[in-house]
Design an enzyme around this catalytic site. Structure first.
Site, PDB file in Angstrom:
ATOM      1  N   SER A 115       0.825  -1.214   0.000  1.00  0.00           N
ATOM      2  CA  SER A 115       0.000   0.000   0.000  1.00  0.00           C
ATOM      3  C   SER A 115       0.855   1.258   0.000  1.00  0.00           C
ATOM      4  O   SER A 115       0.393   2.329  -0.407  1.00  0.00           O
ATOM      5  CB  SER A 115      -0.929   0.002   1.227  1.00  0.00           C
ATOM      6  N   ARG A 116       2.089   1.140   0.497  1.00  0.00           N
ATOM      7  CA  ARG A 116       2.906   2.339   0.678  1.00  0.00           C
ATOM      8  C   ARG A 116       4.376   2.020   0.437  1.00  0.00           C
ATOM      9  O   ARG A 116       4.757   0.864   0.345  1.00  0.00           O
ATOM     10  CB  ARG A 116       2.778   2.837   2.132  1.00  0.00           C
ATOM     11  N   TYR A 131      14.633  -4.418  16.203  1.00  0.00           N
ATOM     12  CA  TYR A 131      14.355  -4.378  14.759  1.00  0.00           C
ATOM     13  C   TYR A 131      15.474  -5.091  13.988  1.00  0.00           C
ATOM     14  O   TYR A 131      15.201  -5.909  13.096  1.00  0.00           O
ATOM     15  CB  TYR A 131      14.236  -2.919  14.321  1.00  0.00           C
ATOM     16  N   ALA A 132      16.730  -4.801  14.358  1.00  0.00           N
ATOM     17  CA  ALA A 132      17.868  -5.417  13.660  1.00  0.00           C
ATOM     18  C   ALA A 132      17.833  -6.935  13.806  1.00  0.00           C
ATOM     19  O   ALA A 132      18.122  -7.670  12.849  1.00  0.00           O
ATOM     20  CB  ALA A 132      19.180  -4.851  14.207  1.00  0.00           C
ATOM     21  N   ALA A 133      17.458  -7.400  14.984  1.00  0.00           N
ATOM     22  CA  ALA A 133      17.364  -8.856  15.201  1.00  0.00           C
ATOM     23  C   ALA A 133      16.315  -9.451  14.269  1.00  0.00           C
ATOM     24  O   ALA A 133      16.528 -10.510  13.666  1.00  0.00           O
ATOM     25  CB  ALA A 133      17.004  -9.142  16.662  1.00  0.00           C
TER      26      ALA A 133
HETATM   27  P1  NAP Z   1       6.177   1.598   5.375  1.00  0.00           P
HETATM   28  O1  NAP Z   1       6.200   2.778   4.469  1.00  0.00           O
HETATM   29  O2  NAP Z   1       6.085   1.819   6.849  1.00  0.00           O
HETATM   30  O3  NAP Z   1       5.004   0.600   4.901  1.00  0.00           O
HETATM   31  C1  NAP Z   1       4.781  -0.583   5.612  1.00  0.00           C
HETATM   32  C2  NAP Z   1       3.885  -1.480   4.791  1.00  0.00           C
HETATM   33  O4  NAP Z   1       3.736  -2.727   5.493  1.00  0.00           O
HETATM   34  C3  NAP Z   1       2.495  -0.917   4.617  1.00  0.00           C
HETATM   35  O5  NAP Z   1       2.043  -1.279   3.337  1.00  0.00           O
HETATM   36  C4  NAP Z   1       1.692  -1.648   5.691  1.00  0.00           C
HETATM   37  O6  NAP Z   1       0.289  -1.777   5.367  1.00  0.00           O
HETATM   38  C5  NAP Z   1       2.362  -3.002   5.660  1.00  0.00           C
HETATM   39  N1  NAP Z   1       2.174  -3.786   6.873  1.00  0.00           N
HETATM   40  C6  NAP Z   1       2.604  -3.525   8.128  1.00  0.00           C
HETATM   41  N2  NAP Z   1       2.245  -4.512   8.972  1.00  0.00           N
HETATM   42  C7  NAP Z   1       1.558  -5.421   8.237  1.00  0.00           C
HETATM   43  C8  NAP Z   1       0.933  -6.650   8.525  1.00  0.00           C
HETATM   44  N3  NAP Z   1       0.935  -7.165   9.766  1.00  0.00           N
HETATM   45  N4  NAP Z   1       0.317  -7.323   7.512  1.00  0.00           N
HETATM   46  C9  NAP Z   1       0.301  -6.824   6.247  1.00  0.00           C
HETATM   47  N5  NAP Z   1       0.888  -5.655   5.912  1.00  0.00           N
HETATM   48  C10 NAP Z   1       1.509  -4.970   6.898  1.00  0.00           C
HETATM   49  O7  NAP Z   1       7.489   0.691   5.176  1.00  0.00           O
HETATM   50  P2  NAP Z   1       8.710   0.854   4.146  1.00  0.00           P
HETATM   51  O8  NAP Z   1       9.619   1.904   4.665  1.00  0.00           O
HETATM   52  O9  NAP Z   1       8.219   0.930   2.761  1.00  0.00           O
HETATM   53  O10 NAP Z   1       9.466  -0.544   4.402  1.00  0.00           O
HETATM   54  C11 NAP Z   1       9.162  -1.714   3.657  1.00  0.00           C
HETATM   55  C12 NAP Z   1      10.094  -2.822   4.121  1.00  0.00           C
HETATM   56  O11 NAP Z   1      11.448  -2.433   3.934  1.00  0.00           O
HETATM   57  C13 NAP Z   1       9.939  -3.167   5.601  1.00  0.00           C
HETATM   58  O12 NAP Z   1      10.100  -4.553   5.797  1.00  0.00           O
HETATM   59  C14 NAP Z   1      11.091  -2.412   6.238  1.00  0.00           C
HETATM   60  O13 NAP Z   1      11.484  -3.002   7.454  1.00  0.00           O
HETATM   61  C15 NAP Z   1      12.141  -2.514   5.150  1.00  0.00           C
HETATM   62  N6  NAP Z   1      13.139  -1.448   5.205  1.00  0.00           N
HETATM   63  C16 NAP Z   1      12.788  -0.139   5.121  1.00  0.00           C
HETATM   64  C17 NAP Z   1      13.778   0.837   5.178  1.00  0.00           C
HETATM   65  C18 NAP Z   1      13.475   2.312   5.077  1.00  0.00           C
HETATM   66  O14 NAP Z   1      14.402   3.099   5.261  1.00  0.00           O
HETATM   67  N7  NAP Z   1      12.274   2.731   4.792  1.00  0.00           N
HETATM   68  C19 NAP Z   1      15.117   0.466   5.330  1.00  0.00           C
HETATM   69  C20 NAP Z   1      15.435  -0.879   5.412  1.00  0.00           C
HETATM   70  C21 NAP Z   1      14.439  -1.829   5.345  1.00  0.00           C
HETATM   71  P3  NAP Z   1      -0.796  -0.617   5.773  1.00  0.00           P
HETATM   72  O15 NAP Z   1      -0.550   0.519   4.817  1.00  0.00           O
HETATM   73  O16 NAP Z   1      -2.109  -1.274   5.581  1.00  0.00           O
HETATM   74  O17 NAP Z   1      -0.492  -0.245   7.182  1.00  0.00           O
END
Ligand code: NAP
Length: 263
Positions: free
Chosen positions: A30-31, A171-173
């Site tokens: 979604s995002r 989170y890192a774990a």
């Molecule tokens: P985000 O913008 O916070 O979006 C999180 C997404 O996960 C949303 O679509 C949310 O859905 C969904 N979500 C959360 N809990 C859920 C659940 N229990 N079941 C189904 N969907 C769920 O995250 P992002 O920054 O794009 O990150 C995406 C991935 O990359 C994550 O795994 C994050 O740990 C990893 N990551 C991100 C970064 C960064 O800097 N942004 C860096 C390293 C790794 P809703 O919209 O419905 O809430």
């Protein structure tokens, strides 16, 4: 040798990373990174199931953007931490579409906390979504992938899982756990045409990092040789590569996409 004829120009070569006819599922689409990934996979021809937890409007915008660009897919809401819901959703998808070629475990949550203030309920939530959610998706997808002799399981880890980050022990774990998980899956199913890899982003501009203060942001950019934070599209391109037929011999790997923050 037959002379070259201008009447029949050579067939255009199939472009690399073509995903036409492949069914993909992206959790948390979604995002942020998930949305960019869904769009990128669709731009290569994949039909994309867009998972989300609660944000139906945002997920609808992802699907609209895919359709506006000439692709297609569907919304597929479920909570990745609910194993039965994940299994049912993937089974239904395979019944409707006949296969699942690409499963991207992107949905993730993060609660920053110094170790001394760590709360068990926050840790439970991160483990349930980030770790168990990834295992549930992989488990549900691997059987139809084996049957089709084509599968790409891709988990989103984090640079924090690779190098640690103050305030992110929990989170890192949850993110470094995915490396051992994908490598084990890679070993189990490598001979069946199924690969399992990790994409490990650095700091990317999404809702997850929106709370980063100006000072922390400036410091992070200073530490990044590429001189900027990541964009969701930077990460999505790595997922497209690993999802493609061309990446058949790449499995059990961690592809870091971090502007050089860690090398
Ligand atoms: P985000 O913008 O916070 O979006 C999180 C997404 O996960 C949303 O679509 C949310 O859905 C969904 N979500 C959360 N809990 C859920 C659940 N229990 N079941 C189904 N969907 C769920 O995250 P992002 O920054 O794009 O990150 C995406 C991935 O990359 C994550 O795994 C994050 O740990 C990893 N990551 C991100 C970064 C960064 O800097 N942004 C860096 C390293 C790794 P809703 O919209 O419905 O809430």
């Amino acid at each position: 040798m037959a002379p070259a004829t201008s009447a029949h120009p050579p067939e255009p070569q199939t472009p690399m990373f073509d995903l036409t006819g492949r069914v993909a599922l992206v959790t948390g689409a979604s995002r942020g990174i998930g949305r960019a990934t869904a769009l990128a996979l669709a731009s290569r021809g994949a039909w994309v199931a867009i998972n989300y937890a609660s944000n139906a409007d945002a997920a609808g915008e992802t699907l609209s953007a895919i359709r506006a660009a000439g692709g297609d897919g569907e919304l597929l809401p479920f909570d990745v931490s609910d194993g039965a819901a994940v299994a049912a959703a993937v089974e239904g998808l395979v019944q409707r579409k006949g296969s699942i070629a690409v499963a991207v475990a992107n949905a993730g949550v993060n609660v920053d906390s110094l170790l001394l203030r760590a709360q068990e309920e926050d840790f439970d939530r991160m483990l349930a979504t980030n770790v168990k959610g990834t295992l549930f998706l992989a488990k549900a997808a691997v059987r139809p992938m084996m049957k089709a002799r084509y599968g790409r399981i891709i988990a989103l880890s984090s640079v924090s899982g690779e190098m640690g980050n103050a305030g992110q022990a929990m989170y890192a774990a949850s993110k470094s756990a995915l490396v051992g998980m994908m490598r084990s899956i890679a070993r189990e199913y490598g001979s069946r045409g199924v690969t399992a890899n990790v994409v490990s982003p650095g700091f990317v501009e999404t809702d997850m990092t929106a709370g980063l203060g100006d000072e922390a942001r400036r410091k992070m950019i200073e530490l990044t040789p590429a001189g900027r934070l990541g964009r969701p599209e930077d990460v999505a391109a790595a997922v497209v590569y690993l999802a493609s037929a061309e990446a058949a011999w790449v499995t059990g790997q961690v592809l870091s996409v971090n502007g050089g923050l860690r090398m």
